[in-house]
Design a protein around this motif. Structure first.
Motif, PDB file in Angstrom:
ATOM      1  N   GLY A 180     -35.379  12.500  41.476  1.00 19.25           N
ATOM      2  CA  GLY A 180     -34.834  13.043  40.122  1.00 19.25           C
ATOM      3  C   GLY A 180     -34.623  11.977  39.250  1.00 19.25           C
ATOM      4  N   ASP A 181     -34.209  10.891  39.866  1.00 19.46           N
ATOM      5  CA  ASP A 181     -33.830   9.912  38.865  1.00 19.46           C
ATOM      6  C   ASP A 181     -35.170   9.213  38.517  1.00 19.46           C
ATOM      7  N   ASP A 197     -36.270   9.144  34.479  1.00 20.57           N
ATOM      8  CA  ASP A 197     -36.823   7.870  33.693  1.00 20.57           C
ATOM      9  C   ASP A 197     -38.285   7.922  33.204  1.00 20.57           C
ATOM     10  N   ALA A 198     -39.046   8.948  33.650  1.00 23.61           N
ATOM     11  CA  ALA A 198     -40.413   8.845  33.028  1.00 23.61           C
ATOM     12  C   ALA A 198     -40.415   9.891  32.147  1.00 23.61           C
ATOM     13  N   ASN A 199     -40.220   9.191  31.046  1.00 20.18           N
ATOM     14  CA  ASN A 199     -40.024  10.299  29.673  1.00 20.18           C
ATOM     15  C   ASN A 199     -41.275  11.262  29.346  1.00 20.18           C
ATOM     16  N   ALA A 253     -42.059  18.392  46.975  1.00 20.12           N
ATOM     17  CA  ALA A 253     -40.728  18.041  47.320  1.00 20.12           C
ATOM     18  C   ALA A 253     -39.272  18.612  46.495  1.00 20.12           C
ATOM     19  N   SER A 254     -39.474  18.691  45.474  1.00 18.98           N
ATOM     20  CA  SER A 254     -38.669  19.105  44.563  1.00 18.98           C
ATOM     21  C   SER A 254     -38.463  20.629  44.788  1.00 18.98           C
ATOM     22  N   THR A 255     -39.516  21.613  45.063  1.00 13.57           N
ATOM     23  CA  THR A 255     -39.476  22.768  45.316  1.00 13.57           C
ATOM     24  C   THR A 255     -38.437  23.425  46.257  1.00 13.57           C
ATOM     25  N   HIS A 256     -38.075  22.503  47.511  1.00 14.24           N
ATOM     26  CA  HIS A 256     -37.036  22.775  48.374  1.00 14.24           C
ATOM     27  C   HIS A 256     -35.638  22.905  47.713  1.00 14.24           C
ATOM     28  N   GLN A 280     -38.026  19.436  33.515  1.00 15.96           N
ATOM     29  CA  GLN A 280     -38.596  17.971  34.069  1.00 15.96           C
ATOM     30  C   GLN A 280     -39.643  18.195  34.786  1.00 15.96           C
ATOM     31  N   LEU A 281     -39.628  18.916  35.778  1.00 11.06           N
ATOM     32  CA  LEU A 281     -40.956  19.125  36.447  1.00 11.06           C
ATOM     33  C   LEU A 281     -42.290  19.658  35.878  1.00 11.06           C
ATOM     34  N   GLU A 282     -42.053  20.402  34.877  1.00 11.43           N
ATOM     35  CA  GLU A 282     -43.142  20.910  33.917  1.00 11.43           C
ATOM     36  C   GLU A 282     -43.715  19.614  33.185  1.00 11.43           C
ATOM     37  N   ARG A 283     -42.999  18.588  33.031  1.00 13.85           N
ATOM     38  CA  ARG A 283     -43.858  17.622  32.427  1.00 13.85           C
ATOM     39  C   ARG A 283     -44.784  17.025  33.295  1.00 13.85           C
ATOM     40  N   LEU A 284     -44.405  16.984  34.580  1.00 10.15           N
ATOM     41  CA  LEU A 284     -45.104  16.602  35.802  1.00 10.15           C
ATOM     42  C   LEU A 284     -46.431  17.503  35.775  1.00 10.15           C
TER      43      LEU A 284
END
Length: 596
Positions: A294-295, A299-301, A355-358, A376-380
């Motif tokens: 998450g951090d 950080d990855a704007n 991983a974040s889906t959990h 945040q995940l949408e940016r990925l």
């Protein structure tokens, strides 16, 4: 000659490796990726002879040793016997337990030694070297301690053994128990024996309680418990990072320059670790890792991610060579840092989203996912859509070539697929439709470009003809159903192309360093999982039992294995390999109801 018949002790701050003769041959201070003050594993030292960079307990006229972990713990017990009827017991551990509503895990190693029979004579050789073995420390002594001082850190040995004998490395009669406590430059607040006993009892109880919280399968319980503890020891708990292995530069095969530093957190590897932990019920470690990534996402704007980070999220972990160390069995170079942090590996976006889906679906989480995390995940996801058909270094981190790797593309698809499911879960219908559309589009393109009709199989790159073992994961990440005939055909093609004896190569095509000489351990576990998914359960169980027999005497696995000799190679212990063991055991075991 050095080998990987090693035991691991640790406490999620530090870790150390101990050989069958109770010599500590690898250990970094003050954290997992720190200064390798014990580097005998890589410096050509022979424990019991020169001992440079080691911490050995040498029984005079030793002729036999026995070693095992205390049940359900990370406490290693070694019994050494001499040729005259003498025997000693050594208990090695790093303290770890709950104290004042937090986990106490200091950078400290405790070695408890007691005579069992006869009149054993013991020599203590403690020779740390600082700056990864480059410099000798300044040594000072006190009434019950020895200080090893460098410009960067100080280690203190506190002991009730004769200090002069330890300094002079002189054998002495072990007619009573002794304790050796090695850590930071801090005085004890109580007596040496009382402190060591208290640390031992609390640490033993802590590990037993931790194991008790796991949801283990009915079969292969000892193997799964040992693998689970090993994964925990690769966890830098302070930040949540999970290192790929605890060593650097153990070569992948004899006489190869494939020597890498694995004391970092690969987002891909760590996803597989927490996926296994979820099956075991290890939610605390999973939550810690989700906090770590998450951090990273915060950080990855711009949404761009590196494939690997330092354990405190360092993005720059440049690789350098330690020319003063000859390497494991003299095979160099010895490296610190890893240039993979500069590579483009497009699967990373899927790894983080999976991983974040959990956080959105597991009700046990104390910090459930919300719309802020989803955004945040949408940016990925945007990055994944842009990158899925672009060349990268691939999951095997090729240094001299790039291609559109099927695994990377599939993981980008997985990012979109999970974003659609997350959006639906949190009631964002419009975003769910958007990501479902993106996932369906990527799925169609990948099916077309990664399928080789002539071979009748998916292949490792778009429009290619080579195989690699990640194709075994097409069902694991839900890209194909188990009953899809293309999955069965691909599994068979991988087996024909990559299998050697009981193991599988990751690929057989020539790369920057030639053709791989050893099999990649995780690949056989992927194959076993695929066999089980295809309904070939007995075949999978038989192969799983065969692979378990190739673990080292303490049940651990490294990254690679020689499929002919069965010798372990590569960095150790490898989280990937231990994850594979856990996943296969969970999938193949009879249920508790079936067992009774």
């Amino acid at each position: 000659m050095s080998s990987l018949d090693l035991g691991i002790i640790g406490n999620c701050t530090i870790a150390a490796m101990i050989d069958a003769k109770a010599s500590l041959v690898w250990g970094c201070f003050p954290r997992l990726d720190g200064d390798a003050v014990f580097q005998a594993l890589l410096n050509g030292a022979v424990p019991g002879e020169s001992g440079e960079g080691g911490f050995s307990l040498d029984l005079v006229d030793q002729c036999q040793s026995e070693q095992a972990y205390l049940p359900n713990t990370a406490i290693l017990r070694t019994v050494l016997k001499d040729g005259h009827g003498g025997a000693v017991e050594i208990l090695d551990f790093a303290p770890r337990f709950a104290l004042f509503e937090r986990i106490y895990r200091p950078p400290l190693i405790v070695r408890r030694i007691r005579p069992l029979q006869g009149r054993p004579r013991l020599r203590v050789r403690l020779r740390p070297r600082f700056e990864n073995g480059r410099i000798d420390p300044e040594i000072t002594r006190g009434s019950n301690h020895i200080r090893f001082v460098s410009a960067s850190q100080t280690l203190r040995l506190t002991t009730n053994a004769p200090i002069s004998y330890v300094l002079e490395e002189r054998p002495f009669l072990l007619d009573r128990p002794i304790d050796l406590l090695l850590g930071g430059d801090e005085s004890l607040e109580a007596g040496i024996e009382l402190t060591a006993r208290d640390l031992f009892e609390r640490t033993r109880d802590h590990w037993c309680n931790w194991v008790r919280s796991l949801s283990i399968p009915f079969e292969w319980q000892d193997a799964v418990i040992g693998a689970s503890i090993t994964l925990k020891l690769c966890h830098f708990e302070e930040t949540g990072a999970i290192v790929a292995a605890l060593t650097t530069s153990i070569p992948e095969a004899p006489d190869t320059e494939r020597t890498w530093d694995y004391r970092f957190c690969w987002l891909r590897d760590a996803y597989f670790v927490i996926h296994a932990l979820n099956r075991l019920g290890g939610t605390r470690m999973m939550e810690d890792y989700l906090r770590f990534i998450g951090d990273i996402v915060e950080d990855a704007n711009d949404g761009a991610l590196r494939p690997v980070y330092g354990i405190t999220r360092e993005a720059l972990i440049d690789e350098s060579i330690l020319s003063h160390l000859p390497g494991y069995r003299g095979i160099g170079p010895v490296r610190v840092g890893n240039q993979a942090h500069l590579q483009v590996q497009n699967d990373v976006y899927g790894s983080v989203v999976l991983a974040s889906t959990h956080a959105f679906f597991d009700r046990r989480m104390t910090r459930p996912g919300d719309t802020i995390l989803f955004e945040q995940l949408e940016r990925l996801g945007v990055r994944a859509v842009a990158a899925f058909d672009q060349p990268d270094a691939g999951p095997w981190e090729l240094r001299g070539s790039a291609a559109v790797h099927t695994f990377s593309a599939v993981m980008c698809w997985a990012a979109c697929d999970r974003l659609a499911k997350i959006a639906r879960q949190i009631g964002l219908g419009e975003r769910a439709a958007h990501w479902r559309g993106a996932a369906d589009r990527l799925h169609g393109i990948i099916r077309e470009r990664a399928w080789n009709a002539e071979l009748g199989s998916f292949v490792s790159t778009f429009d290619g003809a080579e195989m690699d073992a990640t194709l075994l994961l097409l069902h694991e990440v839900d890209f194909l159903s188990a009953d899809d005939p293309r999955f069965a055909a691909t599994v068979d093609a991988v087996s024909r192309t990559l299998r050697s004896g009981d193991f599988l190569y990751r690929y057989v095509a020539e790369d920057d360093f030639g053709r791989p000489k050893t099999a990649f351990v995780i690949c056989v576990f992927w194959y076993i999982d695929a066999l089980a998914a295809l309904g070939r359960r007995q075949e999978a169980r038989d192969l799983f039992e065969t692979v378990l027999a190739h673990r080292n005497p303490l049940g651990l696995l490294s990254e690679d294995i020689d499929p002919r000799s069965g010798e372990l190679w590569g960095n150790f212990p490898q989280t990937y390999s231990m994850v594979g063991l856990i996943n296969c055991a969970m999938r193949l075991s009879r249920s508790w109801e079936e067992a009774f």
